[in-house]
Scaffold this motif. Structure first.
Motif, PDB file in Angstrom:
ATOM      1  N   ILE A  11      -3.232   6.311  -7.513  1.00 51.82           N
ATOM      2  CA  ILE A  11      -3.306   5.597  -6.226  1.00 51.82           C
ATOM      3  C   ILE A  11      -2.290   6.236  -5.284  1.00 51.82           C
ATOM      4  O   ILE A  11      -1.171   6.568  -5.700  1.00 51.82           O
ATOM      5  N   CYS A  13      -0.512   5.587  -1.358  1.00 53.48           N
ATOM      6  CA  CYS A  13      -0.403   4.720  -0.168  1.00 53.48           C
ATOM      7  C   CYS A  13       0.194   5.571   0.941  1.00 53.48           C
ATOM      8  O   CYS A  13       1.227   6.200   0.741  1.00 53.48           O
ATOM      9  N   ILE A  15       1.545   5.481   4.909  1.00 52.51           N
ATOM     10  CA  ILE A  15       1.940   4.661   6.063  1.00 52.51           C
ATOM     11  C   ILE A  15       2.220   5.650   7.191  1.00 52.51           C
ATOM     12  O   ILE A  15       3.052   6.550   7.041  1.00 52.51           O
ATOM     13  N   LEU A 129      14.048   8.124   1.023  1.00 51.74           N
ATOM     14  CA  LEU A 129      13.336   7.367  -0.025  1.00 51.74           C
ATOM     15  C   LEU A 129      13.339   8.213  -1.289  1.00 51.74           C
ATOM     16  O   LEU A 129      12.909   9.353  -1.283  1.00 51.74           O
ATOM     17  N   VAL A 198       8.977  -5.219  -2.107  1.00 51.43           N
ATOM     18  CA  VAL A 198       7.614  -4.693  -1.903  1.00 51.43           C
ATOM     19  C   VAL A 198       7.036  -4.245  -3.240  1.00 51.43           C
ATOM     20  O   VAL A 198       5.892  -4.560  -3.576  1.00 51.43           O
ATOM     21  N   LYS A 201       6.063  -7.377  -5.143  1.00 55.01           N
ATOM     22  CA  LYS A 201       4.905  -8.017  -4.524  1.00 55.01           C
ATOM     23  C   LYS A 201       3.649  -7.185  -4.791  1.00 55.01           C
ATOM     24  O   LYS A 201       2.590  -7.715  -5.094  1.00 55.01           O
ATOM     25  N   ALA A 202       3.787  -5.870  -4.684  1.00 55.47           N
ATOM     26  CA  ALA A 202       2.627  -4.992  -4.875  1.00 55.47           C
ATOM     27  C   ALA A 202       2.134  -5.100  -6.319  1.00 55.47           C
ATOM     28  O   ALA A 202       0.935  -5.209  -6.571  1.00 55.47           O
ATOM     29  N   PHE A 205       0.279  -8.163  -6.714  1.00 52.56           N
ATOM     30  CA  PHE A 205      -0.999  -8.019  -6.026  1.00 52.56           C
ATOM     31  C   PHE A 205      -2.034  -7.402  -6.959  1.00 52.56           C
ATOM     32  O   PHE A 205      -3.198  -7.764  -6.966  1.00 52.56           O
ATOM     33  N   LEU A 206      -1.576  -6.462  -7.789  1.00 52.11           N
ATOM     34  CA  LEU A 206      -2.525  -5.673  -8.595  1.00 52.11           C
ATOM     35  C   LEU A 206      -2.491  -6.117 -10.052  1.00 52.11           C
ATOM     36  O   LEU A 206      -2.690  -5.326 -10.953  1.00 52.11           O
ATOM     37  N   SER A 230       3.363   7.331  -0.659  1.00 55.05           N
ATOM     38  CA  SER A 230       3.881   7.139  -2.022  1.00 55.05           C
ATOM     39  C   SER A 230       2.735   7.358  -3.002  1.00 55.05           C
ATOM     40  O   SER A 230       1.583   7.067  -2.703  1.00 55.05           O
ATOM     41  N   LEU A 261      -2.500   2.460   7.991  1.00 55.29           N
ATOM     42  CA  LEU A 261      -2.286   2.340   6.552  1.00 55.29           C
ATOM     43  C   LEU A 261      -3.498   2.907   5.823  1.00 55.29           C
ATOM     44  O   LEU A 261      -4.651   2.622   6.202  1.00 55.29           O
ATOM     45  N   PHE A 263      -5.020   3.628   1.728  1.00 51.38           N
ATOM     46  CA  PHE A 263      -4.847   3.574   0.272  1.00 51.38           C
ATOM     47  C   PHE A 263      -5.932   4.453  -0.335  1.00 51.38           C
ATOM     48  O   PHE A 263      -7.107   4.266  -0.016  1.00 51.38           O
ATOM     49  N   PHE A 428      -2.288 -11.460   5.333  1.00 52.93           N
ATOM     50  CA  PHE A 428      -2.012 -10.249   6.121  1.00 52.93           C
ATOM     51  C   PHE A 428      -2.937 -10.213   7.325  1.00 52.93           C
ATOM     52  O   PHE A 428      -4.076 -10.657   7.255  1.00 52.93           O
TER      53      PHE A 428
HETATM   54  C1  LIG Z   1      -0.632  -4.038  -2.354  1.00 55.18           C
HETATM   55  C2  LIG Z   1      -0.814  -2.678  -1.751  1.00 55.18           C
HETATM   56  C3  LIG Z   1      -0.625  -1.615  -2.805  1.00 55.18           C
HETATM   57  C4  LIG Z   1       0.666  -1.269  -3.246  1.00 55.18           C
HETATM   58  C5  LIG Z   1       0.817  -0.283  -4.225  1.00 55.18           C
HETATM   59  O1  LIG Z   1       2.049   0.053  -4.758  1.00 55.18           O
HETATM   60  C6  LIG Z   1       3.179   0.166  -3.983  1.00 55.18           C
HETATM   61  C7  LIG Z   1       4.418   0.077  -4.623  1.00 55.18           C
HETATM   62  C8  LIG Z   1       5.564   0.256  -3.836  1.00 55.18           C
HETATM   63  N1  LIG Z   1       5.480   0.477  -2.523  1.00 55.18           N
HETATM   64  C9  LIG Z   1       4.249   0.550  -1.982  1.00 55.18           C
HETATM   65  N2  LIG Z   1       4.145   0.802  -0.631  1.00 55.18           N
HETATM   66  C10 LIG Z   1       2.817   0.868  -0.028  1.00 55.18           C
HETATM   67  C11 LIG Z   1       2.467  -0.475   0.567  1.00 55.18           C
HETATM   68  C12 LIG Z   1       1.855  -0.505   1.812  1.00 55.18           C
HETATM   69  C13 LIG Z   1       1.505  -1.736   2.386  1.00 55.18           C
HETATM   70  C14 LIG Z   1       1.785  -2.933   1.714  1.00 55.18           C
HETATM   71  C15 LIG Z   1       2.427  -2.855   0.465  1.00 55.18           C
HETATM   72  O2  LIG Z   1       2.754  -3.923  -0.319  1.00 55.18           O
HETATM   73  C16 LIG Z   1       2.797  -5.209   0.262  1.00 55.18           C
HETATM   74  F1  LIG Z   1       3.580  -5.210   1.319  1.00 55.18           F
HETATM   75  F2  LIG Z   1       1.542  -5.567   0.560  1.00 55.18           F
HETATM   76  C17 LIG Z   1       3.350  -6.118  -0.837  1.00 55.18           C
HETATM   77  F3  LIG Z   1       3.485  -7.336  -0.344  1.00 55.18           F
HETATM   78  F4  LIG Z   1       2.483  -6.100  -1.848  1.00 55.18           F
HETATM   79  C18 LIG Z   1       2.766  -1.630  -0.106  1.00 55.18           C
HETATM   80  C19 LIG Z   1       5.304   1.156   0.145  1.00 55.18           C
HETATM   81  C20 LIG Z   1       5.565   2.665  -0.188  1.00 55.18           C
HETATM   82  O3  LIG Z   1       4.459   3.424   0.334  1.00 55.18           O
HETATM   83  C21 LIG Z   1       6.837   3.140   0.515  1.00 55.18           C
HETATM   84  F5  LIG Z   1       6.703   2.976   1.846  1.00 55.18           F
HETATM   85  F6  LIG Z   1       7.852   2.393   0.083  1.00 55.18           F
HETATM   86  F7  LIG Z   1       7.059   4.418   0.231  1.00 55.18           F
HETATM   87  N3  LIG Z   1       3.106   0.378  -2.666  1.00 55.18           N
HETATM   88  C22 LIG Z   1      -0.284   0.383  -4.769  1.00 55.18           C
HETATM   89  C23 LIG Z   1      -1.563   0.040  -4.344  1.00 55.18           C
HETATM   90  C24 LIG Z   1      -1.744  -0.961  -3.385  1.00 55.18           C
HETATM   91 CL1  LIG Z   1      -3.378  -1.414  -2.879  1.00 55.18          CL
END
Ligand SMILES: CCc1cc(Oc2ccnc(N(Cc3cccc(OC(F)(F)C(F)F)c3)C[C@@H](O)C(F)(F)F)n2)ccc1Cl
Ligand SMILES: CCCCCCCC/C=C\CCCCCCCC(=O)O[C@H]1CC[C@@]2(C)C(=CC[C@H]3[C@@H]4CC[C@H]([C@H](C)CCCC(C)C)[C@@]4(C)CC[C@@H]32)C1
Length: 463
Positions: A11, A13, A15, A129, A198, A201-202, A205-206, A230, A261, A263, A428
């Motif tokens: 995967i 991401c 930004i 980062l 984040v 939370k991410a 989410f998954l 990332s 954004l 993915f 969101f």
């Molecule tokens: C939930 C979105 C998502 C996060 C993933 O894993 C991570 C882990 C750590 N950082 C990130 N970043 C991307 C990102 C973008 C938008 C929202 C988000 O997470 C969230 F905000 F929705 C949270 F609440 F779940 C994460 C950030 C990473 O790209 C960076 F910027 F730190 F380098 N993603 C992998 C897939 C998916 Cl669909």
């Protein structure tokens, strides 16, 4: 050329710069929090002053009494850092100044007076980062404060002139050092709490029940002129066992930088999720709706249809859409008042469906764009003659096409929407999301409004 030995990425991401402009609106709130959280230790010292002899001074109980931030900009520096510049942070510190001097051999003066220090500061924070144990780490050691105002105001009657001099020559220098040290330390603490927040939370989410995706980073996030991205494993974890991911086909040219954004999902990740859903016995459906009361007038009280996947569906992404190859069994059961249900007849089919997904009004929409049905076998309680078996086969194919597939899709849509919204996706402000499939991968691209709820959540975690 040489192949860089990266752990495989499932995967990505991305930004982009337009997103950093949205996120910029809220950086000032985080900086404000850093100033408020910082502690300001007492400043004590003593100086030998001309004619006055030894003078001792101490600033105690230094607190912030007023804080405002004028403006900020976020900038991406290629292969380096996310540069945040903040102008005109005006802060007023309050406290008590104690000073005393030992004049002639008898004369001793000890004074205590309330003070205000009025400052105006510019901050420059260049955040790198990094990847530490698969998690995003923010390194904000590149943190500078420049003061274009630092004035001492003493309460009460006129104070001795030498005190102002002492402040200007010594105290203000110490004050600047303390402010820089304390505020930059707090900014680094907050930046890492945010990155951790984040990540957590991410991961939530998954994950659903025993099914989860390991989203640990496979390398440090890459920062380019127009975006940062990332790279995550995207490896399935089922009941805490993680599977391996085959080689990744990602390269940066697959994503753009016009949307905020992006993915990128390898379809191997989607296939492994389908496999976990199958192992978790989620791919089955019992239908008892009116449309399935096929033995309406017979002596049996009721009937139901049970549809289930016989193997893990295979998901392949193509430009035309997401191809799902599943082999399915459909069982028609008769329910009896007095005894266990009996199977009137059952059949198995290999079904290939091509699905186009979209996301509108906080709902996932799955549209069937093509399908193929291969009838495999048929079993019936009562024996049937050959001729009627042929016609039944045709009938069942039509039944699957007209009813089976639409029913499964109309079950899957709300089920996935509910799952996503249970993770807070509906909180969101996602603007015009697009779900695009191509050879071997799926891309989600979207703009978004600032996730206020996310910042509130985050600010709660830091009292
Ligand atoms: C939930 C979105 C998502 C996060 C993933 O894993 C991570 C882990 C750590 N950082 C990130 N970043 C991307 C990102 C973008 C938008 C929202 C988000 O997470 C969230 F905000 F929705 C949270 F609440 F779940 C994460 C950030 C990473 O790209 C960076 F910027 F730190 F380098 N993603 C992998 C897939 C998916 Cl669909
Ligand atoms: C596979 C379910 C089978 C259930 C019952 C088995 C019996 C089947 C009987 C007969 C019919 C045969 C098969 C029926 C066809 C149904 C198959 C079918 O519908 O296949 C779909 C399964 C879900 C999915 C992988 C897909 C397409 C796109 C994927 C989605 C893209 C985005 C979605 C993100 C998580 C949401 C993010 C929103 C964004 C932030 C804006 C994502 C990845 C969710 C999963 C879908 C194909």
């Amino acid at each position: 050329g040489h192949s860089t030995s990266f752990t495989q990425t499932g995967i990505v991401c991305r930004i982009t710069r337009p997103a950093t402009l949205v996120l910029n609106q809220e950086t000032t709130k985080v900086i404000q929090r850093a100033f408020q959280r910082a502690t300001y230790p007492d400043i004590k010292g003593e100086k030998i002053m001309f004619l006055l002899g030894k003078v001792s001074y101490g600033l105690h109980n230094i607190q912030i009494s007023n804080l405002s931030i004028a403006s900020s900009q976020v900038d991406l520096k290629k292969d380096k850092s996310i540069d945040i510049a903040i102008q005109n942070v005006s802060v007023i510190f309050k406290g008590t100044l104690q000073y005393g001097y030992h004049g002639g051999w008898l004369l001793r003066v000890q004074q205590s007076v309330d003070f205000e220090i009025d400052t105006s500061i510019n901050l420059q924070i260049n955040t790198r980062l990094t990847c530490d144990g698969g998690r995003v780490q923010a390194d904000t050691s590149d943190c500078y404060l420049s003061f274009h105002k630092l004035a001492l105001h003493l309460h009460g009657e006129k104070q001795p002139g030498w005190l102002e001099q002492l402040f200007t020559d010594f105290i203000s220098f110490t004050m600047k050092l303390i402010l820089k040290g304390q505020v930059c330390k707090e900014i680094n603490v907050l930046a890492n709490i945010m990155a951790d927040f984040v990540q957590k939370k991410a991961a939530l989410f998954l994950t659903d029940g025993d099914i989860g995706l390991d989203i640990s980073l496979t390398r440090a996030p890459a920062i380019k002129d127009n975006y940062l991205e990332s790279h995550h494993k995207g490896v399935l974890t089922y009941k805490n066992q993680s599977s391996i991911l085959p080689d990744s086909t990602y390269n940066p040219s697959l994503l753009g930088d016009s949307r905020m954004l992006y993915f990128w999902f390898s379809d191997k990740v989607l296939s492994s999720l389908a496999k976990a859903a199958f192992l978790d016995k989620r791919l089955m459906l019992t239908l008892t709706g009116d449309e399935f009361k096929i033995f309406q007038h017979s002596s049996f009280s009721d009937s139901q249809v049970e549809v289930r996947s016989l193997t893990a569906p295979q998901i392949i992404c193509q430009p035309e859409g997401t191809t799902v190859k599943s082999s399915v069994s459909v069982e028609i059961r008769l329910l009896h008042q007095d005894r266990a249900p009996t199977v009137a007849f059952s059949f198995e089919e290999d079904i290939v469906t091509v699905i186009q997904a979209s996301y509108e009004d906080k709902k996932l929409i799955l549209d069937l764009s093509d399908f193929q049905i291969h009838h495999k076998s048929f079993h019936s309680a009562s024996t049937l003659c050959k001729q009627s078996q042929e016609s039944i086969q045709e009938f069942l194919k039509t039944l699957t096409a007209m009813v089976g597939i639409p029913v499964v899709i109309s079950w899957l849509e709300p089920a996935l929407t509910t799952l996503l919204n249970s993770k807070g996706l509906d909180l969101f402000d996602i603007i015009n999301p697009e779900i695009i499939t191509n050879k071997g991968y799926l891309v989600l691209q979207m703009d978004f409004g600032f996730p206020q709820h996310l910042l509130e959540d985050f600010l709660q975690t830091i009292i």
